[in-house]
Design a protein around this motif. Structure first.
Motif, short mmCIF file in Angstrom:
data_model
loop_
_atom_site.label_atom_id
_atom_site.label_comp_id
_atom_site.label_asym_id
_atom_site.label_seq_id
_atom_site.Cartn_x
_atom_site.Cartn_y
_atom_site.Cartn_z
N GLN A 49 0.91 -1.26 0.04
CA GLN A 49 0.17 0.04 0.09
C GLN A 49 0.70 1.29 0.00
O GLN A 49 0.43 2.27 -0.69
N ASP A 50 1.89 1.32 0.75
CA ASP A 50 2.79 2.44 0.82
C ASP A 50 4.01 2.33 -0.21
O ASP A 50 4.22 3.28 -0.76
N LEU A 51 4.46 1.27 0.19
CA LEU A 51 6.21 1.33 -0.65
C LEU A 51 6.21 0.98 -2.23
O LEU A 51 7.13 1.35 -2.65
N ALA A 52 4.99 0.64 -2.67
CA ALA A 52 4.76 0.71 -4.11
C ALA A 52 5.16 2.16 -4.74
O ALA A 52 5.66 2.15 -5.99
N ASP A 53 4.73 3.16 -4.02
CA ASP A 53 5.06 4.50 -4.43
C ASP A 53 6.51 4.98 -4.17
O ASP A 53 7.04 5.08 -3.21
N GLU A 54 7.15 5.36 -5.40
CA GLU A 54 8.70 5.60 -5.39
C GLU A 54 8.62 6.84 -4.52
O GLU A 54 9.71 7.07 -3.72
#
Length: 545
Positions: free
Chosen positions: A296-301
């Protein structure tokens, strides 16, 4: 584990005329040894804890390097200049004998054999290739995955290895061979290989005793060794704390110390003055932080980059090294001890930039916690409970991120479990762990950052890719570095800037040991990168007073 292996070896020995190999396990504690006996060299170390599998990321340690160097055979060994060199104690020759398909022919000495009398042969090559290709948590898996076929000739003493593409780094393969005839059907499989013992050895030394509670491993000259015998009758590895190591050197109970030291430990050794020479020896391991680009969070660079920017990396390194000889690392592929190393990063410590990135990603600071859509920014941070300095580093990372408004759950499974689960959904989304340093950096690049070939299963990751990172746009460059169609320097120039921007890995420091030797010990080079100090142990000699 030891009981299971003994049972398995009993079955094997019932089908053979050769005596079963000695199996080394733990024994009851004994009183601490006194001064070294004539012909014995005592090496003080900070830990003797297993496992001892040199091909497992989880087992990378000074003691593992020492035992694999002294007990296991290799096709090539790392020379003092860092290049692979044919080991003629095992090999007659190893050459590229065909370019299409790309084929390397290994010729093994006819007298090379395991301690139970079984020949070192093609099945040992086959076994290692299969494990390195398929098992998670391995070191240098990329080269093994290029192998398409292994054929045996001359009763297994000639091994023909065929590759899918040209592979100039082939010399880095088939180091620390393992006894396939004993391990291929052993209970527990690859996870238990060399966990607590060596079922057979094939080096200048053999194990007489491995006593974990007492903190001592006793190696004796291998009387079955087919090559020039070791000079010393016995090498004993003995665990102690920094004060104990220093005192043992002072009194002559130890002749050599090889241990991870902080500034205080180094000062203790240096206080011995002219009695010892104190140097540092880089280990083939860089401590790093890996961020899994998923969830949910770390997929976003932007979130990954923000987390890295929140960290005071200098302070993390200070905590991890303790002011000892470990070397700050500022590149993602080469280590500081390797030729051609130059800093290529890192991302800065910039809390203001982190706040901008988190705001752009939809987070807001509420009561000191970063929150998005009512849910706090939360990460799971993993570090091996049984390996230092990883746990100390993880605790400092946790402290800093919590202070910056990020919720951090620290999990500390044993190293093997952590390294095997890192790239899966079950693993932590931030990992503090080892990055291998090898004499073929292109293979390290492909193993740690490469995509899994020939699969559509997104959950399948390369054995050495601990967080499951894959950038398909970088894969052609990685492949080109691996097959030699692009120079390593050119590949690094393309790949590293992209890796830094994607914030999937942050190098911290290359581990290094303090090496302190008394004047009466004659040794080879104790500080050569990647293979020091035990590569010269067969020639160690203690001058008698």
């Amino acid at each position: 584990m030891a009981v299971a292996v003994v049972a398995a070896l009993a079955v094997l020995s019932s089908c053979s005329n050769t005596p079963p190999p000695p199996v080394v396990g733990t024994v009851a504690p004994k009183p601490s040894a006194a001064a070294a006996k004539p012909g014995e060299i005592v090496v003080g170390v900070d830990s003797i804890t297993g496992g001892y599998n040199p091909h497992a990321l989880a087992d990378q340690s000074t003691i593992t390097t020492a035992l694999s160097t002294l007990l296991l055979p290799s096709a090539f060994r790392t020379a003092p200049d860092g290049s692979p060199q044919l080991d003629r104690t095992l090999m007659v020759s190893a050459d590229v004998t065909k370019t299409e398909p790309y084929t390397v022919t290994y010729r093994i000495r006819g007298d090379a054999a395991w301690s139970d009398g079984a020949p070192i042969a093609a099945e040992d090559f086959l076994y290692l290739r299969a494990q390195m290709r398929d098992e998670p948590g391995g070191v240098d898996s990329a080269g093994y995955r290029l192998i398409t076929d292994i054929k045996s000739e001359d009763s297994g003493k000639v091994v023909q290895v065929t590759f899918a593409t040209p592979y100039p780094g082939w010399r880095s393969l088939f180091s620390s061979l393992l006894p396939a005839h004993l391990l291929k059907d052993a209970p527990g499989g690859w996870e238990q290989v060399l966990k607590t013992s060596f079922p057979a050895t094939a080096g200048p030394f053999s194990i007489k005793q491995l006593d974990i509670p007492r903190g001592e491993i006793v190696l004796e000259r291998n009387e079955r060794y087919w090559e020039q015998p070791a000079v010393a009758d016995r090498v004993t590895l003995r665990r102690a704390d920094p004060a104990g190591l220093t005192d043992a050197l002072r009194t002559g109970h130890d002749q050599l110390v090889v241990a991870r030291s902080d500034a205080g430990g180094v000062a203790m050794l240096q206080s011995l003055g002219d009695k010892v020479a104190v140097k540092s020896a880089p280990r083939p391991t860089v401590v790093g932080m890996f961020l899994k680009p998923s969830g949910q969070d770390l997929a976003d660079e932007r979130v990954r980059t923000a987390l890295v920017n929140l960290l005071d990396r200098d302070e993390v390194i200070k905590v991890g090294t303790g002011g000892g000889p470990s070397i700050r690392a500022d590149a993602l592929i080469l280590a500081p001890s390797q030729p051609g190393y130059a800093p290529t990063g890192p991302l800065p410590h910039d809390p203001a930039a982190a706040q901008v990135l988190l705001t752009q990603a939809g987070y807001s600071p509420i009561s000191g916690i970063w929150v998005r859509e009512g849910r706090p920014l939360s990460v799971t941070l993993g570090a091996p409970a049984d390996r230092e300095p990883y746990l100390a580093v993880a605790k400092e990372v946790q402290r800093q991120l919590v202070a910056a408004g990020v919720q951090v759950k620290l999990v500390t499974p044993v190293a093997d479990q952590l390294m095997r689960s890192g790239g899966t959904d079950a693993g932590p989304n931030i990992l503090i762990g080892p990055r291998p340093v090898g004499d073929n950096p292109a293979a390290v690049l492909a193993s740690v950052y490469g995509c899994t070939p020939n699969t559509t299963d997104a959950k399948t990751v390369l054995p050495g890719n601990v967080v499951g990172f894959c950038d398909e746009s970088l894969q052609p460059t990685i492949d080109a570095a691996l097959n030699g169609s692009k120079s390593l320097a050119e590949a690094i120039g393309i790949v590293e800037p992209r890796l830094w921007r994607q914030a999937v890995a942050v190098p911290l420091f290359q581990l290094a040991d303090s090496v302190a030797a008394r004047a009466e010990l004659t040794t080879g080079d104790l500080t050569a990168p990647l293979n020091a100090p035990f590569a010269s142990a067969v020639r160690w000699q203690r001058k008698q007073n």
